[in-house]
Design a protein around this motif. Structure first.
Motif, PDB file in Angstrom:
ATOM      1  N   THR A   1       0.822  -1.216   0.000  1.00 46.62           N
ATOM      2  CA  THR A   1       0.000   0.000   0.000  1.00 46.62           C
ATOM      3  C   THR A   1       0.860   1.271   0.000  1.00 46.62           C
ATOM      4  OG1 THR A   1      -0.012  -0.238   2.396  1.00 46.62           O
ATOM      5  CG2 THR A   1      -1.957  -1.031   1.233  1.00 46.62           C
ATOM      6  N   ASP A   2       2.168   1.104  -0.035  1.00 50.46           N
ATOM      7  CA  ASP A   2       3.074   2.247   0.170  1.00 50.46           C
ATOM      8  C   ASP A   2       3.342   3.069  -1.085  1.00 50.46           C
ATOM      9  OD1 ASP A   2       3.503   1.780   2.836  1.00 50.46           O
ATOM     10  OD2 ASP A   2       5.457   0.804   2.577  1.00 50.46           O
ATOM     11  N   THR A   3       3.433   4.375  -0.872  1.00 48.34           N
ATOM     12  CA  THR A   3       4.065   5.251  -1.856  1.00 48.34           C
ATOM     13  C   THR A   3       5.504   5.471  -1.387  1.00 48.34           C
ATOM     14  OG1 THR A   3       2.030   6.374  -2.449  1.00 48.34           O
ATOM     15  CG2 THR A   3       4.078   7.590  -2.837  1.00 48.34           C
ATOM     16  N   VAL A   4       6.456   5.176  -2.272  1.00 49.88           N
ATOM     17  CA  VAL A   4       7.871   5.360  -1.946  1.00 49.88           C
ATOM     18  C   VAL A   4       8.392   6.517  -2.795  1.00 49.88           C
ATOM     19  CG1 VAL A   4      10.153   4.281  -1.888  1.00 49.88           C
ATOM     20  CG2 VAL A   4       8.103   2.879  -1.528  1.00 49.88           C
ATOM     21  N   ALA A   5       8.889   7.569  -2.140  1.00 51.20           N
ATOM     22  CA  ALA A   5       9.439   8.723  -2.864  1.00 51.20           C
ATOM     23  C   ALA A   5      10.959   8.663  -2.804  1.00 51.20           C
ATOM     24  CB  ALA A   5       8.930  10.021  -2.249  1.00 51.20           C
ATOM     25  N   ILE A   6      11.594   8.816  -3.953  1.00 55.59           N
ATOM     26  CA  ILE A   6      13.055   8.705  -4.035  1.00 55.59           C
ATOM     27  C   ILE A   6      13.629   9.994  -4.604  1.00 55.59           C
ATOM     28  CG2 ILE A   6      14.954   7.430  -5.126  1.00 55.59           C
ATOM     29  CD1 ILE A   6      12.747   5.046  -5.193  1.00 55.59           C
ATOM     30  N   TRP A   7      14.432  10.687  -3.788  1.00 53.41           N
ATOM     31  CA  TRP A   7      15.090  11.917  -4.225  1.00 53.41           C
ATOM     32  C   TRP A   7      16.423  11.542  -4.871  1.00 53.41           C
ATOM     33  CZ3 TRP A   7      11.413  11.940  -0.669  1.00 53.41           C
ATOM     34  CH2 TRP A   7      10.632  13.094  -0.474  1.00 53.41           C
ATOM     35  N   GLY A   8      16.653  11.968  -6.101  1.00 57.11           N
ATOM     36  CA  GLY A   8      17.917  11.686  -6.790  1.00 57.11           C
ATOM     37  C   GLY A   8      17.768  10.494  -7.717  1.00 57.11           C
ATOM     38  N   CYS A   9      17.931  10.740  -9.020  1.00 56.69           N
ATOM     39  CA  CYS A   9      17.807   9.662 -10.010  1.00 56.69           C
ATOM     40  C   CYS A   9      19.129   9.409 -10.702  1.00 56.69           C
ATOM     41  CB  CYS A   9      16.719   9.991 -11.024  1.00 56.69           C
ATOM     42  SG  CYS A   9      15.101  10.150 -10.258  1.00 56.69           S
ATOM     43  N   GLY A  10      20.226   9.544  -9.949  1.00 53.66           N
ATOM     44  CA  GLY A  10      21.525   9.112 -10.445  1.00 53.66           C
ATOM     45  C   GLY A  10      21.547   7.592 -10.427  1.00 53.66           C
ATOM     46  N   PRO A  11      22.727   7.002 -10.611  1.00 49.30           N
ATOM     47  CA  PRO A  11      22.816   5.542 -10.684  1.00 49.30           C
ATOM     48  C   PRO A  11      22.224   4.817  -9.467  1.00 49.30           C
ATOM     49  CG  PRO A  11      24.847   6.543 -11.460  1.00 49.30           C
ATOM     50  CD  PRO A  11      24.014   7.662 -10.925  1.00 49.30           C
TER      51      PRO A  11
ATOM     52  N   LYS B   1       3.213   0.295  -3.980  1.00 50.49           N
ATOM     53  CA  LYS B   1       2.024   0.692  -4.749  1.00 50.49           C
ATOM     54  C   LYS B   1       2.407   1.709  -5.820  1.00 50.49           C
ATOM     55  CE  LYS B   1      -1.342   3.647  -3.582  1.00 50.49           C
ATOM     56  NZ  LYS B   1      -2.345   4.232  -2.698  1.00 50.49           N
ATOM     57  N   GLN B   2       3.081   2.778  -5.400  1.00 47.69           N
ATOM     58  CA  GLN B   2       3.620   3.718  -6.395  1.00 47.69           C
ATOM     59  C   GLN B   2       4.994   4.213  -5.958  1.00 47.69           C
ATOM     60  OE1 GLN B   2       0.805   6.901  -7.097  1.00 47.69           O
ATOM     61  NE2 GLN B   2       0.698   7.520  -4.958  1.00 47.69           N
ATOM     62  N   VAL B   3       5.845   4.381  -6.977  1.00 48.83           N
ATOM     63  CA  VAL B   3       7.199   4.857  -6.731  1.00 48.83           C
ATOM     64  C   VAL B   3       7.319   6.208  -7.425  1.00 48.83           C
ATOM     65  CG1 VAL B   3       9.653   4.417  -7.176  1.00 48.83           C
ATOM     66  CG2 VAL B   3       8.139   2.523  -6.544  1.00 48.83           C
TER      67      VAL B   3
END
Ligand SMILES: [Zn+2]
Ligand SMILES: [Zn+2]
Length: 389
Positions: free
Chosen positions: A186-196, A211-213
């Motif tokens: 059920t989680d939304t995972v937010a990721i700062w930084g789209c480097g390698p 659930k959503q990234v």
């Protein structure tokens, strides 16, 4: 042999240096077949982390063929093909026995220095300052691997270098960042930084069933790569990350937030970022923590913050009141590489993921210094550089 050598700020050269030799019965020497430039190498390139010395060979993401072993090495023989984890581990101390390889109690040759800075020693790392042992790195033709029976990942010939090389760092780093978020369906995972590392984190969070990234960056090429994996993207040059994250979660905020940026956060237009830059320039603080502040602010109460991004020392104006009152959990750390790699190698063999997707540039070792600049300035849509010694 040829190797990439650190000479000072923004000064990495391809020099001729002495070949490494067996120094301890537990050592092995590999002929490096592939190595990569890591985002955290840029912190060294910018001289943001103390305890580098001119003459140090850099690089901590590498693989190759065993060409020599010390007298007490039993698990490796000449000709074996191995990926080398960036964390050197002994397999015998209490931390290694618990799988906490990045805080191995024995592998750091400069334990006292590390203990003075951190309170306790952390593991030895390849090519990453004298604080972590001053070991020579793997952006070179040959590499000495200490504690070689423990510090290696054997890989099958059926997989290419490009498919397995990142088992030594960015793949398990992204994986650990996602695993320590304890992702629920059920989680939304937010990721700062789209480097390698961010790219590996995004794919790991998707494999782990979020659930959503949501991927946050300001470079269109990186955001396209994130979108290709199935992430929702936010370009911070065009929209406000906090507003958009709240919108995507019905105002509740993401349950899990991951900082894959670290100490050199951009976002120079915000007041807090300008404050960090001034304090960093005057050496008052090491780290710019804009991303951390934003994560603490937007994360859903009782959520988890995961920090794979590298920080160097003291930071300023961390909103402790928000962190405490919202009941957030913080998990951080260098990667316990070998804790994850049997599982990740199996996932690569089964075709669940092919980490080579992240490679945009391949070059020779001699071209390495130039590639540091291309990577640093994100020229030519550069996301990940592999070097072939
Ligand atoms: Zn790295
Ligand atoms: Zn150990």
């Amino acid at each position: 042999m040829k190797a990439l050598v650190w000479h000072g700020k923004q000064d990495i050269r391809c020099d001729t240096v002495p070949d490494p030799e067996i120094e301890d019965a537990k050592d092995a020497i590999i002929k490096v077949t592939s190595c990569a430039i890591c985002g955290s190498d840029l912190h060294l390139f910018h001289n943001m982390i103390p305890a580098m010395k001119p003459g140090d060979v850099v690089g901590h993401e590498m693989m190759g063929e065993v060409v020599e072993t010390g007298s007490s090495v039993t698990k490796l023989k000449k000709g074996d093909r191995i990926v080398v984890p960036f964390t050197i581990n002994c397999d015998e101390c209490e931390q290694c026995k618990r799988g906490n390889y990045s805080v191995c109690e024995r592998s750091n040759r400069n334990k006292d220095l590390a203990a003075k800075v951190f309170g306790h020693t952390t593991a030895g790392l390849f090519g990453y300052t004298h604080l972590t042992g001053g070991y020579q790195g793997g952006q070179a033709e040959y590499l000495r691997v200490p504690f070689a029976d423990a510090t290696h990942i054997k890989v099958p010939d059926s997989l290419t270098d490009e498919q397995v090389l990142f088992l030594g760092d960015i793949f398990p780093t992204g994986w650990q960042a996602a695993v320590q978020c304890d992702i629920q369906p059920t989680d939304t995972v937010a990721i700062w930084g789209c480097g390698p590392v961010g790219q590996m984190t995004i794919r790991s969070a998707i494999l782990l069933g979020a659930k959503q990234v949501v991927a946050i960056d300001r470079l269109p090429d990186r955001l396209s790569m994130a979108a290709a994996a199935g992430a929702i993207t936010i370009n911070v040059d065009e929209e406000n990350a906090v507003e958009r994250l709240n919108e995507l979660t019905g105002g509740k905020g993401p349950e899990k937030c991951i900082d894959a940026v670290g100490m050199e956060a951009h976002a120079s237009s915000t007041v807090d970022s300008m404050y960090d830059r001034v304090k960093q320039a005057t050496m008052a603080v090491n780290d710019r923590v804009h991303v951390l502040r934003e994560m603490i602010y937007v994360c859903r109460p009782a959520g988890i913050l995961s920090i794979p991004g590298v920080y160097g020392g003291l930071a300023d104006k961390i909103p402790l009141g928000q962190l405490m009152n919202k009941g957030l959990t913080v998990r951080a750390g260098q990667t316990h590489v070998r804790r994850w790699t049997d599982d990740l190698l199996r996932r690569i063999e089964e075709g669940q993921i092919d980490p080579s997707f992240v490679i945009t540039h391949t070059a020779s070792l001699e071209e390495g210094p130039g590639m540091y600049r291309v990577f640093e300035q994100k020229q030519d849509s550069c996301i990940k550089v592999v070097l072939k010694p």
